[in-house]
Motif scaffolding. Sequence first.
Motif, PDB file in Angstrom:
ATOM      1  N   LEU A 197       0.934  -0.975   0.419  1.00 26.98           N
ATOM      2  CA  LEU A 197       0.016  -0.263   0.029  1.00 26.98           C
ATOM      3  C   LEU A 197       1.111   1.466   0.332  1.00 26.98           C
ATOM      4  O   LEU A 197       0.593   2.205   0.203  1.00 26.98           O
ATOM      5  CB  LEU A 197      -0.801  -0.394   1.097  1.00 26.98           C
ATOM      6  CG  LEU A 197      -2.078  -1.072   1.531  1.00 26.98           C
ATOM      7  CD1 LEU A 197      -2.646  -0.946   2.722  1.00 26.98           C
ATOM      8  CD2 LEU A 197      -2.293  -1.339   0.421  1.00 26.98           C
ATOM      9  N   GLU A 198       2.237   1.494   0.314  1.00 23.89           N
ATOM     10  CA  GLU A 198       2.952   1.766   0.101  1.00 23.89           C
ATOM     11  C   GLU A 198       4.197   2.110  -0.574  1.00 23.89           C
ATOM     12  O   GLU A 198       4.629   0.840  -0.428  1.00 23.89           O
ATOM     13  CB  GLU A 198       3.977   2.740   2.044  1.00 23.89           C
ATOM     14  CG  GLU A 198       3.964   4.051   1.657  1.00 23.89           C
ATOM     15  CD  GLU A 198       3.164   4.794   2.574  1.00 23.89           C
ATOM     16  OE1 GLU A 198       3.607   6.020   1.146  1.00 23.89           O
ATOM     17  OE2 GLU A 198       2.098   4.537   3.309  1.00 23.89           O
ATOM     18  N   LYS A 199       4.748   2.865  -1.229  1.00 25.65           N
ATOM     19  CA  LYS A 199       6.132   2.271  -2.245  1.00 25.65           C
ATOM     20  C   LYS A 199       7.309   2.915  -1.631  1.00 25.65           C
ATOM     21  O   LYS A 199       7.476   3.965  -1.586  1.00 25.65           O
ATOM     22  CB  LYS A 199       5.804   3.080  -3.956  1.00 25.65           C
ATOM     23  CG  LYS A 199       6.911   2.401  -4.399  1.00 25.65           C
ATOM     24  CD  LYS A 199       6.323   2.582  -5.993  1.00 25.65           C
ATOM     25  CE  LYS A 199       7.776   2.221  -6.759  1.00 25.65           C
ATOM     26  NZ  LYS A 199       7.958   3.089  -8.395  1.00 25.65           N
ATOM     27  N   PRO A 200       8.560   1.798  -1.421  1.00 22.42           N
ATOM     28  CA  PRO A 200       9.640   2.766  -0.421  1.00 22.42           C
ATOM     29  C   PRO A 200       9.869   3.896  -1.516  1.00 22.42           C
ATOM     30  O   PRO A 200      10.090   3.506  -3.432  1.00 22.42           O
ATOM     31  CB  PRO A 200      10.501   1.895  -0.501  1.00 22.42           C
ATOM     32  CG  PRO A 200       9.195   0.202  -0.344  1.00 22.42           C
ATOM     33  CD  PRO A 200       8.520   0.518  -1.252  1.00 22.42           C
ATOM     34  N   ASP A 201      11.571   3.993  -1.006  1.00 24.74           N
ATOM     35  CA  ASP A 201      12.053   4.695  -2.521  1.00 24.74           C
ATOM     36  C   ASP A 201      13.267   4.009  -3.130  1.00 24.74           C
ATOM     37  O   ASP A 201      13.422   4.323  -4.389  1.00 24.74           O
ATOM     38  CB  ASP A 201      12.745   5.935  -1.546  1.00 24.74           C
ATOM     39  CG  ASP A 201      11.521   7.116  -1.811  1.00 24.74           C
ATOM     40  OD1 ASP A 201      10.605   7.388  -2.034  1.00 24.74           O
ATOM     41  OD2 ASP A 201      12.011   7.707  -0.726  1.00 24.74           O
ATOM     42  N   ARG A 202      13.860   2.913  -2.046  1.00 22.10           N
ATOM     43  CA  ARG A 202      14.651   2.085  -2.162  1.00 22.10           C
ATOM     44  C   ARG A 202      14.616   0.715  -1.816  1.00 22.10           C
ATOM     45  O   ARG A 202      13.794   0.493  -0.625  1.00 22.10           O
ATOM     46  CB  ARG A 202      15.762   2.803  -1.944  1.00 22.10           C
ATOM     47  CG  ARG A 202      17.269   3.591  -2.991  1.00 22.10           C
ATOM     48  CD  ARG A 202      17.708   4.396  -2.446  1.00 22.10           C
ATOM     49  NE  ARG A 202      18.115   5.181  -1.003  1.00 22.10           N
ATOM     50  CZ  ARG A 202      17.439   6.232  -0.998  1.00 22.10           C
ATOM     51  NH1 ARG A 202      16.547   6.755  -1.817  1.00 22.10           N
ATOM     52  NH2 ARG A 202      16.715   6.929  -0.168  1.00 22.10           N
ATOM     53  N   GLY A 203      15.636  -0.108  -2.416  1.00 23.34           N
ATOM     54  CA  GLY A 203      15.468  -1.802  -1.744  1.00 23.34           C
ATOM     55  C   GLY A 203      14.591  -2.939  -2.105  1.00 23.34           C
ATOM     56  O   GLY A 203      14.452  -2.445  -3.670  1.00 23.34           O
ATOM     57  N   LEU A 204      14.804  -3.517  -0.671  1.00 21.58           N
ATOM     58  CA  LEU A 204      14.076  -4.526  -1.440  1.00 21.58           C
ATOM     59  C   LEU A 204      13.476  -5.591  -0.209  1.00 21.58           C
ATOM     60  O   LEU A 204      13.094  -5.685   0.516  1.00 21.58           O
ATOM     61  CB  LEU A 204      15.394  -6.514  -1.623  1.00 21.58           C
ATOM     62  CG  LEU A 204      14.954  -7.243  -2.646  1.00 21.58           C
ATOM     63  CD1 LEU A 204      14.754  -7.198  -3.308  1.00 21.58           C
ATOM     64  CD2 LEU A 204      16.094  -8.232  -2.027  1.00 21.58           C
ATOM     65  N   LEU A 205      12.567  -6.077  -0.840  1.00 20.58           N
ATOM     66  CA  LEU A 205      11.797  -6.508  -0.364  1.00 20.58           C
ATOM     67  C   LEU A 205      10.622  -8.335  -0.887  1.00 20.58           C
ATOM     68  O   LEU A 205      10.239  -8.269  -1.563  1.00 20.58           O
ATOM     69  CB  LEU A 205       9.988  -5.942  -0.211  1.00 20.58           C
ATOM     70  CG  LEU A 205       8.650  -6.677   0.802  1.00 20.58           C
ATOM     71  CD1 LEU A 205       8.985  -6.927   1.587  1.00 20.58           C
ATOM     72  CD2 LEU A 205       7.200  -5.124   0.697  1.00 20.58           C
ATOM     73  N   SER A 206      11.315  -8.984   0.094  1.00 18.50           N
ATOM     74  CA  SER A 206      10.644 -10.312  -0.720  1.00 18.50           C
ATOM     75  C   SER A 206       9.906 -11.201   0.322  1.00 18.50           C
ATOM     76  O   SER A 206      10.179 -11.272   1.292  1.00 18.50           O
ATOM     77  CB  SER A 206      11.837 -11.276  -1.524  1.00 18.50           C
ATOM     78  OG  SER A 206      13.032 -11.748  -0.919  1.00 18.50           O
ATOM     79  N   SER A 207       9.049 -12.421  -0.476  1.00 15.20           N
ATOM     80  CA  SER A 207       8.698 -13.310   0.231  1.00 15.20           C
ATOM     81  C   SER A 207       9.239 -14.638  -0.117  1.00 15.20           C
ATOM     82  O   SER A 207       8.808 -15.124  -1.679  1.00 15.20           O
ATOM     83  CB  SER A 207       6.634 -13.103   0.407  1.00 15.20           C
ATOM     84  OG  SER A 207       6.760 -14.174   1.069  1.00 15.20           O
ATOM     85  N   ASP A 208       9.844 -15.395   0.647  1.00 14.61           N
ATOM     86  CA  ASP A 208       9.974 -16.638  -0.274  1.00 14.61           C
ATOM     87  C   ASP A 208      11.224 -16.366  -1.491  1.00 14.61           C
ATOM     88  O   ASP A 208      12.677 -15.137  -1.096  1.00 14.61           O
ATOM     89  CB  ASP A 208       9.819 -17.960  -0.223  1.00 14.61           C
ATOM     90  CG  ASP A 208       9.811 -18.762   0.964  1.00 14.61           C
ATOM     91  OD1 ASP A 208      10.598 -18.362   2.422  1.00 14.61           O
ATOM     92  OD2 ASP A 208       8.797 -19.086   1.113  1.00 14.61           O
ATOM     93  N   SER A 209      11.082 -17.092  -1.919  1.00 13.94           N
ATOM     94  CA  SER A 209      11.631 -16.394  -4.023  1.00 13.94           C
ATOM     95  C   SER A 209      10.890 -15.655  -4.603  1.00 13.94           C
ATOM     96  O   SER A 209      11.464 -15.162  -5.484  1.00 13.94           O
ATOM     97  CB  SER A 209      11.946 -17.661  -4.353  1.00 13.94           C
ATOM     98  OG  SER A 209      10.864 -18.339  -4.739  1.00 13.94           O
TER      99      SER A 209
END
Lengths: 240, 367
Positions: free
Chosen positions: B49-61
């Motif tokens: 619901l919110e978009k970060p400016d930078r980074g990585l977000l993952s659920s398992d693969s």
Amino acid sequence: MATGAWENSTNGFIMTMNDWQAMSLTLQLATLTVIILLALGTPLAWWLSQTRHRFKVVVETVTALPLVLPPTVLGFYLLVLLGAHGPLGGFWQSFTGAPLAFSFGGLVIASCLYSLPFVVQPLQNAFERLDRRAIEAAWTLGASPWWTFLTIILPQGRRGFLTAIVLGFAHTLGEFGVVLMVGGNIPGKTQVVSIAIYEHVESFNYTAANNLSLILLAFSFVVLFIVYAINRRWYSGVAA
Amino acid sequence: MSQLSVNVELQRNAFHFSVNCTIPKKGVTALLGPSGSGKSTLLRIIAGLEKPDRGLLSSDSHIWYDSQKKIMRGPQQRRVGLVFQEYALFGHMTVSANIGYGVHRSIRKALVRHWLQRLELQNYAHDYPAQLSGGQKQRVALARALAHEPDVLLLDEPFSAADPTLRVHLRQQLKAVVQSLNIPVVMVTHDLDDIHYLADHVGVIVRGELYEFGTLTDVFNNPTTRQAAQALGWQNFLAVQSISSDSVSGKWGRLKLDREISPDTDWLTIRPEHIRLTRQNSSSDSLEVSIVESIVNGAVRILYCRLPDGNCLVVHRPWDEPVPAAGETTHLYFPQAFLRALADAGQAHKPITASHENNNLTSRTTA
């Protein structure tokens, strides 16, 4: 003189073919205007309710202009725009061969502009009052934006839609100045009820004016009564 | 089972948000922090619901967000169950329709029946949210999120709308449900009781940065920053002015230490129940105070003691232990094992990079 005309014309509830045509044209115009305004006004109202864009205030002001402008002013500029030498009217005529001013198509465009705030503002208010979290909850549950609109936004904003439809429709029914400027008074083509009533009064045919006025009055009362009744039910109902 | 990896940054005007952690595959991870610290922002980022400016977000693969590869999966593509603070139920739909909203038509009936039964909502299937009590609403919100069969369950202040009595009941119900789940559960709360009852792991977010992350016991016993310690319920803070090899001192006096502490130390802290009262000034591991107030609360006597610099310390003693009267002077003894050294958040100490696999998560400055 006026009394005489009234007495001479009290022959019962008789409507001429022109009156029926004016009535039919008015209902067609109001229905078409509302449909077009719902299609265009809904995304515009949604954008206005959600955006923080710096041009928002400009768009809001332009949208609200018909509320304060004298109908003749709006009608005049529309006539310039839609006339054979106007940018839109000229393009239309070169494309279709028919003029836009003094036509039903021109009336629809004029009505849409004139009734724009009466549709957009209730919708904008309704969208601003929506429970944003319910919309977000729908998204997290996999609902597409379109499905969210149909299943969450539309039901939650139904009072706003109802108000927009009624105000848009009723305002188009009562249009006079803009319609007269853009459409003139061509029976069966651009003559709407309000202009037909005016013409009857001008020719001292008060019975015919009264007949049309009564129909408009009764229609407006019934529509508003139904709207308030529905709104009241929605407001007090468990599903509200 | 899925593991949730979060390493994201976001800047909104003056608010900087930066979190790097791995949420465990099973159990409840509670996020604690003061109001406006960014706890709910993290939930919204995980939910899409919110978009970060930078980074990585993952659920398992499954990569949900990757700023380098310009990947941003919307909330519809993430399979996240989010229970909102005040439930956000669909008021125009029945309980059954709410629960079945995110479920495919082919399995909707069976899943709705299952969750109605599981959360004891069978009798309310045809009711509307406006007809339900707070506890029932919460169960519907939970059932709706779980019927969707999410890969991650997010709970945003799940008990904030409940009164204290209902809160206890709701905690028990929620615990029974989440214990059976094999997905990461992330709960945002500011209530320490919620955390003690439900959480297996705790993260403390202060000013948009993750300062503590680890097991419940470790984080509660070993805070590293004053702001995190405050969020964790520590009440006594002694401002440190100078540090030597065997002692620290401030306007409040001087305390001997049996170990070296970090030169970045700004505060000493100790829990109220670990401070003892002594009538003798036992050299430099006690401080002289005057008793301001003494209140008995159940089995605990709460003493408010004024230090020479004017600040107050809170001391908890057994209700029946003899204590000096208000206005009298006494000495407080601080057992070395319970003293903790803290830094101010955002100054000398950098926020941590946390991973569940590494259990020694907090960069402690004291032994």
